[in-house]
Design an enzyme around this catalytic site. Structure first.
Site, PDB file in Angstrom:
ATOM      1  CD1 TRP A 127      12.183  25.921  38.831  1.00 18.90           C
ATOM      2  CD2 TRP A 127      14.414  25.956  38.902  1.00 18.90           C
ATOM      3  NE1 TRP A 127      12.652  25.599  37.586  1.00 18.90           N
ATOM      4  CE2 TRP A 127      14.019  25.604  37.601  1.00 18.90           C
ATOM      5  CE3 TRP A 127      15.781  26.044  39.187  1.00 18.90           C
ATOM      6  CZ2 TRP A 127      14.927  25.327  36.592  1.00 18.90           C
ATOM      7  CZ3 TRP A 127      16.686  25.778  38.183  1.00 18.90           C
ATOM      8  CH2 TRP A 127      16.258  25.426  36.906  1.00 18.90           C
ATOM      9  CG  ASP A 208      18.359  30.883  40.638  1.00 14.09           C
ATOM     10  OD1 ASP A 208      18.598  31.505  39.582  1.00 14.09           O
ATOM     11  OD2 ASP A 208      17.634  29.866  40.678  1.00 14.09           O
ATOM     12  CB  ALA A 210      15.746  32.768  36.986  1.00 14.80           C
ATOM     13  CE  LYS A 243      12.814  31.135  32.839  1.00 16.10           C
ATOM     14  NZ  LYS A 243      11.861  30.153  33.238  1.00 16.10           N
TER      15      LYS A 243
HETATM   16  N1  PLP Z   1      16.288  29.499  38.494  1.00 21.06           N
HETATM   17  C1  PLP Z   1      14.966  29.607  38.583  1.00 21.06           C
HETATM   18  C2  PLP Z   1      14.355  30.022  39.872  1.00 21.06           C
HETATM   19  C3  PLP Z   1      14.157  29.337  37.480  1.00 21.06           C
HETATM   20  O1  PLP Z   1      12.841  29.463  37.579  1.00 21.06           O
HETATM   21  C4  PLP Z   1      14.781  28.941  36.268  1.00 21.06           C
HETATM   22  C5  PLP Z   1      13.960  28.599  35.104  1.00 21.06           C
HETATM   23  O2  PLP Z   1      12.813  28.320  35.157  1.00 21.06           O
HETATM   24  C6  PLP Z   1      16.171  28.857  36.234  1.00 21.06           C
HETATM   25  C7  PLP Z   1      16.883  29.146  37.361  1.00 21.06           C
HETATM   26  C8  PLP Z   1      16.962  28.443  35.032  1.00 21.06           C
HETATM   27  O3  PLP Z   1      16.579  28.825  33.821  1.00 21.06           O
HETATM   28  P1  PLP Z   1      17.361  28.432  32.494  1.00 21.06           P
HETATM   29  O4  PLP Z   1      18.256  27.271  32.786  1.00 21.06           O
HETATM   30  O5  PLP Z   1      16.294  28.082  31.523  1.00 21.06           O
HETATM   31  O6  PLP Z   1      18.145  29.639  32.118  1.00 21.06           O
END
Ligand code: PLP
Length: 394
Positions: A127, A208, A210, A243
């Site tokens: 990401w 991580d 998500a 999500k």
């Molecule tokens: N980590 C990954 C791999 C993601 O794809 C995302 C969002 O797209 C996030 C973390 C963080 O998401 P948010 O800050 O919107 O909770």
């Protein structure tokens, strides 16, 4: 003062959203931004979220500050969701954060406090915000191989070879499930080998998470994270509720710092609280309270799990349909990986030129590295995409 500022590079995914919006074609297809969409293209508020919010509005008697770590009940509920009984609770320190991004940012700030010289390892690809935050914090960074362009699966040998050179104390960022952007994930046996490699090197995992519930199921998607959590004296887990609760804009996430024992957890908690205080004081509360309400009320929880399961299975159905359509249209099984991938994304594995041609000729928008948001499809657009991919000779 501001005249000294340099222009910042545009965020590729966000600028793709703008281009899509400005495209006048009515049959355009948006596979860009990482937001779940139902068959009508909407990103609905989940039923359990609506009900939890209704209860909050009716019952909440104060908006006074909560503690620096956020509501302890949120931490308990999230630890239970992600780790179940993997670890004694007194080894886990936790802070609520603004989304998963906030959790990652705070995790990296913790590394700066605890081990300023540590290198942060990031999968290639990952990401994009991972590398961007590490660079912004001026931390040493290295990449490990992750994606096999030929099979569109995990380049497991490359991954192990690269992580096998990590130094003691290096921090390795892993996607606990549903890898973004590739959709390719290690098997549980492969996770065991990754764990053994990191243990051997004395590295510290930063996991991580998500997309828990978007891959193989809520429990299944937590398995790798639980194995990692059980295997190291110290690690961090950054989890997002954006999500799986569909509360993207509420900015709800959590950072867990797992310590070797209860005394170290107390020290870790104090440092996490300190970081929240320095960066924004108290973390956002509304989304966290909604999540806690859902996770601790059996009826709401069952309804949330059912709706999440439906979301997950609709993405799996789209994956299978797309793989089938592509097999028929190309007379070849080289796109079967789409059905094997998990989560919201698959990396098609093609050039920027071909991604540009799909956009120009067919109004199909995907990220330039050929990441597609599977949830951007529906039963009508799957055959259109399959035909466009076949025509573009990808
Ligand atoms: N980590 C990954 C791999 C993601 O794809 C995302 C969002 O797209 C996030 C973390 C963080 O998401 P948010 O800050 O919107 O909770």
């Amino acid at each position: 003062m501001f005249e000294t500022l340099k222009p910042q590079p545009a965020d590729k995914i966000l600028s793709l959203m703008q281009t899509y919006k400005a495209d006048p074609r009515t049959d355009k297809i948006d596979l860009g931004v990482g937001v779940y969409k139902d068959a009508s293209g909407n990103t609905p508020v989940m039923r359990a979220v609506k009900e939890a919010e209704r209860r909050l509005v009716a019952d909440q008697t104060t908006k006074a500050y909560v503690g620096l770590a956020g509501d302890p009940a949120f931490a308990d509920a999230m630890i239970d969701l992600l780790l179940a009984d993997t670890l004694p609770r007194d080894r886990i320190a936790a802070i609520a954060t603004p989304g998963g991004t906030g959790a990652i940012r705070q995790a990296l700030e913790m590394v700066k406090l605890a081990a300023p010289a540590a290198t942060v390892w990031i999968s290639n690809p990952s990401w994009p915000n991972h590398a961007s935050i590490v660079n912004y914090l001026k931390m040493p960074k290295r990449e490990y191989r992750y994606f096999d362009e030929a099979t569109r699966g995990v380049d497991f040998d490359g991954l192990i070879a690269d992580l096998g050179t990590a130094a003691a104390g290096d921090v390795v960022l892993l996607h606990g499930c549903c890898h973004n952007p590739t959709g390719a994930n290690p098997t549980l046996d492969q996770w065991d080998r990754i764990i053994a490699t990191l243990q051997d090197r004395g590295a510290v995992p930063l996991v991580d998470v998500a997309y828990q519930g978007f891959g193989d199921g809520l429990e299944e998607d937590a398995q790798a994270t639980r194995r990692i959590a059980a295997a190291f004296p110290n690690l961090m887990i950054a989890a997002s509720c954006s999500k799986n609760f569909g509360i993207y804009r509420e900015r709800t996430g959590i950072l867990m710092g797992i310590a070797a024992d209860a005394a170290e957890a107390t020290l870790t908690q104090a440092n996490l609280n300190f970081l929240n205080r320095q960066n924004y004081s108290f973390p956002p509360d509304h989304g966290a309270r909604v999540v806690t309400t859902i996770l601790t009320d059996p009826t709401l929880r069952a309804d949330w799990e059912a709706e999440l399961e439906q979301t997950r299975s609709s993405m799996l159905t789209l994956r299978r349909q797309l793989a089938d359509e592509l097999r028929q249209r190309t007379n070849d099984d080289r796109f079967d990986f789409i059905a094997d991938h998990r989560g919201m994304f698959s990396r098609l594995g093609t050039t920027e030129d071909k991604v540009g041609a799909l956009r120009a000729d067919h109004g199909i928008y995907m990220v330039s590295d050929s990441r597609m948001n599977i949830a951007g499809l529906n039963a009508t657009t799957v055959p259109i995409l399959a035909q466009a991919i076949a025509d573009a000779d990808i």
